[in-house]
Design a protein around this motif. Structure first.
Motif, PDB file in Angstrom:
ATOM      1  N   GLY A 139      37.501  -7.269  73.561  1.00  0.00           N
ATOM      2  CA  GLY A 139      37.674  -6.184  72.589  1.00  0.00           C
ATOM      3  C   GLY A 139      38.172  -4.902  73.231  1.00  0.00           C
ATOM      4  O   GLY A 139      39.049  -4.221  72.689  1.00  0.00           O
ATOM      5  N   GLN A 140      37.637  -4.567  74.395  1.00  0.00           N
ATOM      6  CA  GLN A 140      38.054  -3.334  75.069  1.00  0.00           C
ATOM      7  C   GLN A 140      39.479  -3.445  75.608  1.00  0.00           C
ATOM      8  O   GLN A 140      40.246  -2.472  75.560  1.00  0.00           O
ATOM      9  CB  GLN A 140      37.075  -2.999  76.194  1.00  0.00           C
ATOM     10  CG  GLN A 140      35.693  -2.601  75.675  1.00  0.00           C
ATOM     11  CD  GLN A 140      34.833  -1.925  76.724  1.00  0.00           C
ATOM     12  OE1 GLN A 140      35.181  -1.853  77.901  1.00  0.00           O
ATOM     13  NE2 GLN A 140      33.686  -1.421  76.296  1.00  0.00           N
ATOM     14  N   ILE A 141      39.838  -4.623  76.099  1.00  0.00           N
ATOM     15  CA  ILE A 141      41.204  -4.827  76.583  1.00  0.00           C
ATOM     16  C   ILE A 141      42.195  -4.749  75.416  1.00  0.00           C
ATOM     17  O   ILE A 141      43.263  -4.139  75.533  1.00  0.00           O
ATOM     18  CB  ILE A 141      41.314  -6.177  77.319  1.00  0.00           C
ATOM     19  CG1 ILE A 141      40.460  -6.155  78.592  1.00  0.00           C
ATOM     20  CG2 ILE A 141      42.767  -6.501  77.653  1.00  0.00           C
ATOM     21  CD1 ILE A 141      40.239  -7.503  79.226  1.00  0.00           C
ATOM     22  N   GLU A 142      41.816  -5.340  74.302  1.00  0.00           N
ATOM     23  CA  GLU A 142      42.674  -5.286  73.111  1.00  0.00           C
ATOM     24  C   GLU A 142      42.846  -3.855  72.624  1.00  0.00           C
ATOM     25  O   GLU A 142      43.911  -3.474  72.117  1.00  0.00           O
ATOM     26  CB  GLU A 142      42.055  -6.144  71.997  1.00  0.00           C
ATOM     27  CG  GLU A 142      42.972  -6.315  70.792  1.00  0.00           C
ATOM     28  CD  GLU A 142      42.407  -7.275  69.756  1.00  0.00           C
ATOM     29  OE1 GLU A 142      42.826  -7.181  68.586  1.00  0.00           O
ATOM     30  OE2 GLU A 142      41.567  -8.119  70.114  1.00  0.00           O
ATOM     31  N   ALA A 143      41.805  -3.038  72.838  1.00  0.00           N
ATOM     32  CA  ALA A 143      41.883  -1.630  72.425  1.00  0.00           C
ATOM     33  C   ALA A 143      42.748  -0.800  73.364  1.00  0.00           C
ATOM     34  O   ALA A 143      43.095   0.347  73.053  1.00  0.00           O
ATOM     35  CB  ALA A 143      40.484  -1.035  72.356  1.00  0.00           C
ATOM     36  N   GLY A 144      43.089  -1.376  74.541  1.00  0.00           N
ATOM     37  CA  GLY A 144      44.005  -0.693  75.448  1.00  0.00           C
ATOM     38  C   GLY A 144      43.474  -0.385  76.833  1.00  0.00           C
ATOM     39  O   GLY A 144      44.206   0.131  77.685  1.00  0.00           O
TER      40      GLY A 144
END
Length: 343
Positions: free
Chosen positions: A218-223
């Motif tokens: 989720g955090q990687i997807e958020a950038g």
């Protein structure tokens, strides 16, 4: 001298993963205990982090002082009464010191230490238990986390990083506080994702790699392109997901770049915020063997090498601007120029 092995088989005692039959006859002649009693925290041995660090100190002390030892795994969903029973049987069996790995042992250490005043007890990550025969082995986790924050901010190409805590408790807040402060010392405007996996340890925040993997995704997807975890065994999921998505991740407690079970992901491990749990275990055992048992609060910091930042990854060492920034941050903290937040 050889002694009979005492099996801790009663209900609630947990699984014993090691039981040496060598009694504690040392060259100094001051030690007459059976050896070291070590009771693990949630996640148990094999977490490549907190518990494994304690085991490393246990092994070093066993070998160096030629004494026995028994280390015991926790049970799922166990109560404080189970921990009391475990520590009681270790003390009754003659182990000295008896060490609870993790703040969850505080009630048990308080209860059992009072019943065995001639046995030295240690508890890691808690300083509430105050007794003449108890050593509170605690750390400035926020200092190591500050260095992790500096490294993450300097390594990030997006000025966007993440923090994943195992459980939403004050101890883990210290990791987040240091990390955020360190990152913002590099870039006050840096974006920081923050997430805790569970509200309580019983919900698996420190023992669920799948939860860590989902949070990291989720955090990687958020950038976020650099993640830092303080999540015990759950951190293995954070590390594997970071490696799969080709972003940096910062390990915790042990040098996770050097952990054999994480070898497949090591190229993505920028470094690790170290907490010398193994050193604390070893030092407590040494003090007992020497006949001068430690007592009261014993706190590891950057100034006494109780915490630090592992730089094993050659890729990290090649990033000279990151290394320089981390080294300066360490000097500033040790010199007192920088005071790191704990909240």
């Amino acid at each position: 001298m050889t002694v009979a092995v005492v099996a801790l088989a009663a209900a609630g005692c947990g699984k014993s993963s090691n039981d040496s039959g060598t009694a504690g006859d040392t060259e100094s002649g001051k030690y007459s205990g059976k050896g070291i009693g070590l009771a693990y925290d949630i996640g148990g041995k094999g977490d490549q982090s907190f518990n494994d660090a304690a085991y490393a100190g246990f092994q070093k002390a066993e070998k160096e002082f030629k004494i026995g030892g028994q280390d015991i795994e926790p049970q799922d969903g166990e109560s404080d009464a189970d921990k009391v029973q475990r520590l009681t049987q270790l003390a009754q069996s003659g182990f000295n010191p008896v060490i609870g790995v993790g703040f969850v042992y505080a009630p048990a250490v308080k209860a059992v230490a009072a019943k065995f005043p001639k046995t030295t007890f240690g508890i890691i990550d808690d300083e509430q238990v105050q007794a003449k025969n108890v050593a509170d082995l605690v750390f400035h986790e926020e200092q190591a986390s500050y260095l992790a924050g500096v490294a993450a901010a300097k390594a990030s190409k997006k000025a966007h990083i993440g923090f994943i805590g195992g459980v939403d408790i004050p101890l883990i807040h210290k990791f987040e506080a240091g990390y955020v402060q360190g990152a913002k010392s590099v870039d006050p405007k840096i974006k920081i994702e923050s997430q805790y996996l569970t509200e309580t340890p019983q919900e698996g925040g420190f023992s669920s790699p799948d939860k860590g993997k989902d949070a990291a995704g989720g955090q990687i997807e958020a950038g976020a392109d650099v993640l830092y975890h303080a999540a015990g065994l759950s951190g293995q999921g954070v590390i594997s997901e970071a490696a799969a998505k080709k972003v940096w991740v910062v390990g915790v407690d042990s040098d996770q770049y050097s952990q054999s079970s994480l070898a497949a992901y090591k190229d993505s491990i920028l470094g690790s915020a170290l907490k010398n749990v193994g050193g604390a275990v070893y030092d407590l055992v040494k003090s007992v063997v020497d006949g001068k048992p430690l007592s009261g609060v014993v706190r590891g910091s950057l100034s006494n090498n109780g915490v630090g930042f592992a730089d094993s990854n050659p890729k990290y060492k090649a990033m000279t601007d990151v290394v320089t920034a981390v080294d300066k941050a360490k000097k500033d903290i040790v010199d007192g120029t920088v005071t790191v937040n704990t909240k």
